[in-house]
Enzyme design. Structure first.
Site, PDB file in Angstrom:
ATOM      1  N   ASP A 112      53.723 -48.251   8.640  1.00 54.39           N
ATOM      2  CA  ASP A 112      53.231 -47.200   8.185  1.00 54.39           C
ATOM      3  C   ASP A 112      51.762 -48.621   6.833  1.00 54.39           C
ATOM      4  O   ASP A 112      51.709 -48.371   5.986  1.00 54.39           O
ATOM      5  CB  ASP A 112      53.944 -46.914   6.629  1.00 54.39           C
ATOM      6  N   GLU A 129      50.052 -60.197  12.648  1.00 52.24           N
ATOM      7  CA  GLU A 129      50.341 -60.729  14.403  1.00 52.24           C
ATOM      8  C   GLU A 129      50.940 -61.283  14.444  1.00 52.24           C
ATOM      9  O   GLU A 129      51.735 -61.616  14.903  1.00 52.24           O
ATOM     10  CB  GLU A 129      48.860 -61.169  14.636  1.00 52.24           C
ATOM     11  N   ASP A 176      56.958 -47.560   0.652  1.00 50.96           N
ATOM     12  CA  ASP A 176      55.724 -47.973   1.960  1.00 50.96           C
ATOM     13  C   ASP A 176      56.407 -49.136   3.390  1.00 50.96           C
ATOM     14  O   ASP A 176      56.424 -48.500   4.747  1.00 50.96           O
ATOM     15  CB  ASP A 176      54.717 -48.886   2.064  1.00 50.96           C
TER      16      ASP A 176
END
Length: 129
Positions: free
Chosen positions: A7, A53, A102
């Site tokens: 999100d 990442e 979130d």
């Protein structure tokens, strides 16, 4: 299959990883990435990118609208964040009362993708009449 939902937001990017195990949805990890508020935009994006990442490696991507995600999880495309949170907690069997909104939105995105893949697999396996 394991799915990462994201999100996106410059203030608080939510992430959620959900695994499908024998038709059951299992929460793997979830949380939020909050870049340093005082940084300029390009450095905030770099912080978010670096964190994401560390969470993902070499995976495919899919994109869903907020309406699609809300409808997949709550059955109503105009559901608010609290309704999404309630359904995510129910679908994943989460007892955690402190799931960030979130993060629940990101988990909902992952659930949406798993549902879409499951539906597509059923359509693909169906033989023509």
């Amino acid at each position: 299959m394991r799915v990462l939902g994201i999100d996106p937001s410059l203030r608080s990017t939510g992430f959620g990883i959900v695994e499908e195990d024998g038709g059951r949805l299992v929460p793997v990890a979830y949380g939020i990435i909050k870049p340093t508020a005082s940084l300029p935009l390009h450095l905030k994006l770099a912080e978010i990118k670096a964190e994401l990442e560390t969470i993902m490696t070499g995976c495919g991507f899919a994109e869903y609208s907020a309406l699609e995600i809300k409808k997949a999880v709550t059955g109503y495309g105009q559901a608010d964040k609290e309704q999404v949170l309630t359904m995510v907690r129910s679908l994943l069997g989460l007892d955690d009362d402190d799931v960030p909104l979130d993060a629940s939105d990101a988990l909902a995105a992952a659930i949406c993708h798993l549902n879409a893949r499951s539906f597509q697999a059923k359509v693909d396996d169906k033989e023509p009449s």
